[in-house]
Design an enzyme around this catalytic site. Sequence first.
Site, mmCIF file in Angstrom:
data_model
loop_
_atom_site.group_PDB
_atom_site.id
_atom_site.type_symbol
_atom_site.label_atom_id
_atom_site.label_comp_id
_atom_site.label_asym_id
_atom_site.label_seq_id
_atom_site.Cartn_x
_atom_site.Cartn_y
_atom_site.Cartn_z
ATOM 1 N N PRO A 23 3.869 3.585 -4.088
ATOM 2 C CA PRO A 23 3.308 4.577 -5.023
ATOM 3 C C PRO A 23 2.203 5.387 -4.363
ATOM 4 O O PRO A 23 1.343 4.831 -3.670
ATOM 5 C CB PRO A 23 2.764 3.715 -6.168
ATOM 6 C CG PRO A 23 2.543 2.368 -5.560
ATOM 7 C CD PRO A 23 3.579 2.206 -4.495
ATOM 8 N N GLN A 98 5.231 3.423 -11.917
ATOM 9 C CA GLN A 98 4.023 2.610 -11.855
ATOM 10 C C GLN A 98 3.082 2.986 -12.995
ATOM 11 O O GLN A 98 2.698 4.150 -13.148
ATOM 12 C CB GLN A 98 3.295 2.783 -10.523
ATOM 13 C CG GLN A 98 2.155 1.775 -10.373
ATOM 14 C CD GLN A 98 1.269 2.042 -9.189
ATOM 15 O OE1 GLN A 98 0.606 3.065 -9.139
ATOM 16 N NE2 GLN A 98 1.242 1.122 -8.241
ATOM 17 N N HIS A 174 0.081 -1.526 -12.264
ATOM 18 C CA HIS A 174 -0.871 -1.347 -11.158
ATOM 19 C C HIS A 174 -2.058 -2.277 -11.394
ATOM 20 O O HIS A 174 -2.932 -1.995 -12.216
ATOM 21 C CB HIS A 174 -1.325 0.104 -11.094
ATOM 22 C CG HIS A 174 -1.931 0.504 -9.779
ATOM 23 N ND1 HIS A 174 -2.374 -0.407 -8.845
ATOM 24 C CD2 HIS A 174 -2.156 1.733 -9.237
ATOM 25 C CE1 HIS A 174 -2.845 0.229 -7.791
ATOM 26 N NE2 HIS A 174 -2.729 1.533 -8.005
ATOM 27 N N TYR A 179 -8.523 -0.174 -9.928
ATOM 28 C CA TYR A 179 -8.267 0.391 -11.262
ATOM 29 C C TYR A 179 -8.404 -0.689 -12.345
ATOM 30 O O TYR A 179 -8.825 -1.813 -12.068
ATOM 31 C CB TYR A 179 -6.911 1.094 -11.259
ATOM 32 C CG TYR A 179 -6.883 2.211 -10.243
ATOM 33 C CD1 TYR A 179 -7.786 3.264 -10.318
ATOM 34 C CD2 TYR A 179 -6.007 2.182 -9.154
ATOM 35 C CE1 TYR A 179 -7.813 4.272 -9.367
ATOM 36 C CE2 TYR A 179 -6.031 3.182 -8.197
ATOM 37 C CZ TYR A 179 -6.929 4.230 -8.305
ATOM 38 O OH TYR A 179 -6.975 5.214 -7.354
ATOM 39 N N ARG A 226 1.672 -4.908 -9.025
ATOM 40 C CA ARG A 226 1.108 -4.705 -7.688
ATOM 41 C C ARG A 226 -0.313 -5.248 -7.645
ATOM 42 O O ARG A 226 -1.120 -4.977 -8.550
ATOM 43 C CB ARG A 226 1.090 -3.221 -7.323
ATOM 44 C CG ARG A 226 0.730 -2.965 -5.852
ATOM 45 C CD ARG A 226 0.607 -1.487 -5.566
ATOM 46 N NE ARG A 226 0.901 -1.202 -4.167
ATOM 47 C CZ ARG A 226 0.349 -0.206 -3.474
ATOM 48 N NH1 ARG A 226 -0.532 0.594 -4.046
ATOM 49 N NH2 ARG A 226 0.679 0.000 -2.214
ATOM 50 N N GLY A 289 -0.721 1.325 7.535
ATOM 51 C CA GLY A 289 -0.931 1.534 8.959
ATOM 52 C C GLY A 289 -0.068 0.686 9.865
ATOM 53 O O GLY A 289 -0.331 0.583 11.067
ATOM 54 N N GLY A 310 4.339 4.126 2.540
ATOM 55 C CA GLY A 310 3.812 5.263 1.809
ATOM 56 C C GLY A 310 3.882 6.544 2.596
ATOM 57 O O GLY A 310 4.809 7.334 2.448
#
Length: 352
Positions: A23, A98, A174, A179, A226, A289, A310
């Site tokens: 997402p 999501q 999420h 959040y 998630r 990464g 992503g």
Amino acid sequence: MSTLFQPVRAGRYDLTNRVAMAPMTRSRARYDGTPGALAALYYGQRASVGLVITEGTQPSADGQGYLSTPGIYTDAHVAGWKPVADAVHAHGSRLFIQLMHAGRMSHPDNTPHHRTPVAPSAVAPGVPMFTATGMQDIPVPRALSTAEVQATVADFRLAARRAIDAGADGVEIHGANGYLVHQFFAPNANTRSDQYGGDIANRVRFALEVAAAVADEIGADRTAIRLSPGSTAGGIAEGEQGPDLYRHLVAGLDRLNLAYLHLMDQGDEALLRDLRAAWHGTLVLNRPGRPRENIGADVASGLADVEAYGQLVLANPDFIARLQANAPMNAPQHATYCGGAEAGYTDYPALA
């Protein structure tokens, strides 16, 4: 890497491969939260991956945090998401929307209603946020009452139903990245004295209630969540009990038999392996990464069942074809991540 291209089961669905689109907020929705005109093209372009997970989508008006993010709680939202679902399905992939309630990670200037953000407690994150007039400090949020926390659980339930009405295959809650769900976990964001604050069992209660309510509404095999153990995003500090909180939480989630658990790796390899052992269903792993040479390594080792990507999927709509051909990847254009039109959204070139 060949194991990445094998099918895998996630809930009630057989995915065509073991790659997911992670997402990513793109801030291109209309003012009312309806997905933008290019959303179906954007997601459809990237649907060679086995699972498409959408950008964070607010389950209520108070769930919005950023400018121009989509919602999934009105008839207009449902109508706007239907072409997205159709486009993803036309390419043989599955779509999970999501559900992201931003909680305190919001600013009144970013929402049509201009209300003060809501959160577990009246504690500001101490970080700035982008608004239409530039960066601004996030204000102190309003603490949700106990009744409002329970009403927010109901908001997630309704949004999940509306996602299915829109043609989505399921939803991902999420619970990461600073959040609302994540805010309940952290002692520096949750200072409540009711049943949603205090010890570990109370701080994970909201997450478990949301997951159970959504599973009851649309089926556990269409419900996912998630988590980002150890993340400090949005001013979050989980404290010394953080790893034990996730062990307790994942054990509780495991009993719900959800479609998948999506973990965002923060570098604690021992905890990651503990959570893998505690989770008996499909595990999606996102390692931000990850070097190109390590793509497929976690699926091959059995640590993950699906790997999520992503920025690489954002910049390479034909990500699977490029992996299979060992072709070079487009570089993502950071300046066009959020806001705008087709530039940096639907105009990334595919292989000739």
